[in-house]
Write an enzyme that holds these catalytic residues in place. Structure first.
Site, PDB file in Angstrom:
ATOM      1  N   GLU A 105    -152.891  38.289 -76.752  1.00 29.20           N
ATOM      2  CA  GLU A 105    -151.450  38.069 -76.588  1.00 29.20           C
ATOM      3  C   GLU A 105    -150.953  36.799 -77.285  1.00 29.20           C
ATOM      4  O   GLU A 105    -149.783  36.441 -77.124  1.00 29.20           O
ATOM      5  CB  GLU A 105    -151.111  37.970 -75.099  1.00 29.20           C
ATOM      6  CG  GLU A 105    -151.354  39.238 -74.317  1.00 29.20           C
ATOM      7  CD  GLU A 105    -150.902  39.108 -72.873  1.00 29.20           C
ATOM      8  OE1 GLU A 105    -149.717  39.346 -72.603  1.00 29.20           O
ATOM      9  OE2 GLU A 105    -151.737  38.760 -72.019  1.00 29.20           O
ATOM     10  N   SER A 107    -149.772  42.652 -71.820  1.00 27.48           N
ATOM     11  CA  SER A 107    -149.119  43.280 -72.977  1.00 27.48           C
ATOM     12  C   SER A 107    -149.680  44.657 -73.291  1.00 27.48           C
ATOM     13  O   SER A 107    -149.598  45.122 -74.426  1.00 27.48           O
ATOM     14  CB  SER A 107    -149.204  42.373 -74.213  1.00 27.48           C
ATOM     15  OG  SER A 107    -148.450  41.204 -74.000  1.00 27.48           O
ATOM     16  N   SER A 129    -137.247  39.843 -74.568  1.00 24.66           N
ATOM     17  CA  SER A 129    -138.085  40.057 -73.384  1.00 24.66           C
ATOM     18  C   SER A 129    -137.247  40.355 -72.147  1.00 24.66           C
ATOM     19  O   SER A 129    -136.040  40.087 -72.092  1.00 24.66           O
ATOM     20  CB  SER A 129    -138.967  38.831 -73.139  1.00 24.66           C
ATOM     21  OG  SER A 129    -139.872  38.626 -74.207  1.00 24.66           O
TER      22      SER A 129
END
Length: 324
Positions: free
Chosen positions: A14, A164, A297
């Site tokens: 990530e 993720s 996000s």
């Protein structure tokens, strides 16, 4: 003016997303209150990176940097590392030993929530529903028939400690099961295998905002792919609808469960919990304590829907850390 170290990068798959999150924090931090420094944390180096991309090594003994003969110590740390060592408790414990305040939860909560198996086990006695699951450690015998009888098909095979959606597979047939195990083991030496929950997927941000535990507007996830995988999260293969298209009663129910989990775990800082609503009951999948903070996000989307700017969001996190 307070000196802030924004830590980003990390040791996991990530790291690139973390660098994006950290740079968004750097971009939107209130420069009238804070002097911000981007600190890249990688296995091979810990460095401060200035605006010309010049690197200065971090002294791990006291987490300081020396720039042109001047030693810089930090008043507070903004943690933007997804995955290890920022989301699993290692950095939190390090900063606690150094007595440097940091923006995320404490080390125990970080370690617990990063381990999906342990998180769900702790929350289950509080009435928080989860999928049926089966656990494997690397080297365990794999009884495919027993596992699939327990969780059913389709099912999900996930690394126990990863984010993720790296290493996750949706398994539809028995033949796909062992290859999915191999994929998950590339990310972690522990695996969680979960039953498929057929329902509405939602993501719920909970933060301490100005001293009050606050549930942000809920996001509904509609993935173009089989599930909310890496492509869906980061490459536009999903619809993220905030606020979610669920009834006021269900909104209240999911919000209450997310807030309860935050309080039971004695959380601080950011949290983003994922749920699937099946038969009017929210089932928790996981909790992220260093959620993505890029402009696309979910937490920034939810904060915007609540009327909270990124600058306010980040300032609040630092002020809470400094006042702990």
């Amino acid at each position: 003016m307070k000196k802030v170290a924004i830590i980003m990068g990390g040791y996991s798959s990530e790291y690139q997303i973390s660098l994006k999150s950290g740079n968004v924090v750097y971009q939107f931090l209130d420069k009238t209150k804070y002097e911000a420094y981007r600190i890249h944390i990688f296995k091979e180096k810990w460095v401060y990176v200035d605006d010309t991309d010049t690197e200065f090594p971090v002294d791990k003994n006291d987490f300081s940097v020396t720039v042109k003969g001047t030693k810089i110590n930090f008043d507070v740390v903004f943690n933007a590392i997804h995955g290890t060592p920022g989301e699993d408790g290692l950095m939190q414990a390090y900063f606690e030993l150094l007595e440097i305040p940091q923006s995320s939860c404490d080390y125990y909560q970080a370690a617990l929530t990063f381990n999906k198996r342990d998180l769900l086990s702790v929350l289950k006695p509080y009435g928080i529903k989860t999928a049926t699951s089966y656990y494997l450690n690397f080297g365990d015998d794999i009884n495919t028939d027993l596992i699939l009888k327990t969780v059913g098909l389709p099912c999900f095979v996930k690394p126990n400690k990863s984010g993720s959606s790296f290493g996750i597979s949706k398994v539809k047939t028995k033949e796909e099961f062992l290859p999915a195990i191999e994929t998950a083991y590339k990310e972690d030496n522990e695996i969680i295998i979960e039953s498929f929950l057929d329902g509405t997927e939602v993501s719920v941000g909970v933060i301490n905002y100005k001293g009050e535990i606050t549930v942000l507007p809920i996001t509904e996830i509609v993935s173009e792919n089989d599930f909310f995988d890496y492509e869906a999260k980061y490459l536009g293969k999903s619809q993220e609808i905030t606020p979610a298209r669920i009834s006021p009663e269900m909104t209240a129910k999911v919000s209450a469960v997310a807030k309860k989990a935050y309080e039971v775990l004695k959380m601080s800082g950011f949290s983003r919990s994922e749920f699937i609503i099946v038969d009017n009951e929210p089932h928790m999948l996981e909790m992220n304590t260093i959620p993505g903070l890029t402009t696309e996000s979910l937490i920034p989307q939810q904060a915007a829907a609540a009327g909270i700017s990124l600058t306010d969001l980040f300032t609040n996190a630092l002020e809470l850390a400094l006042n702990k």
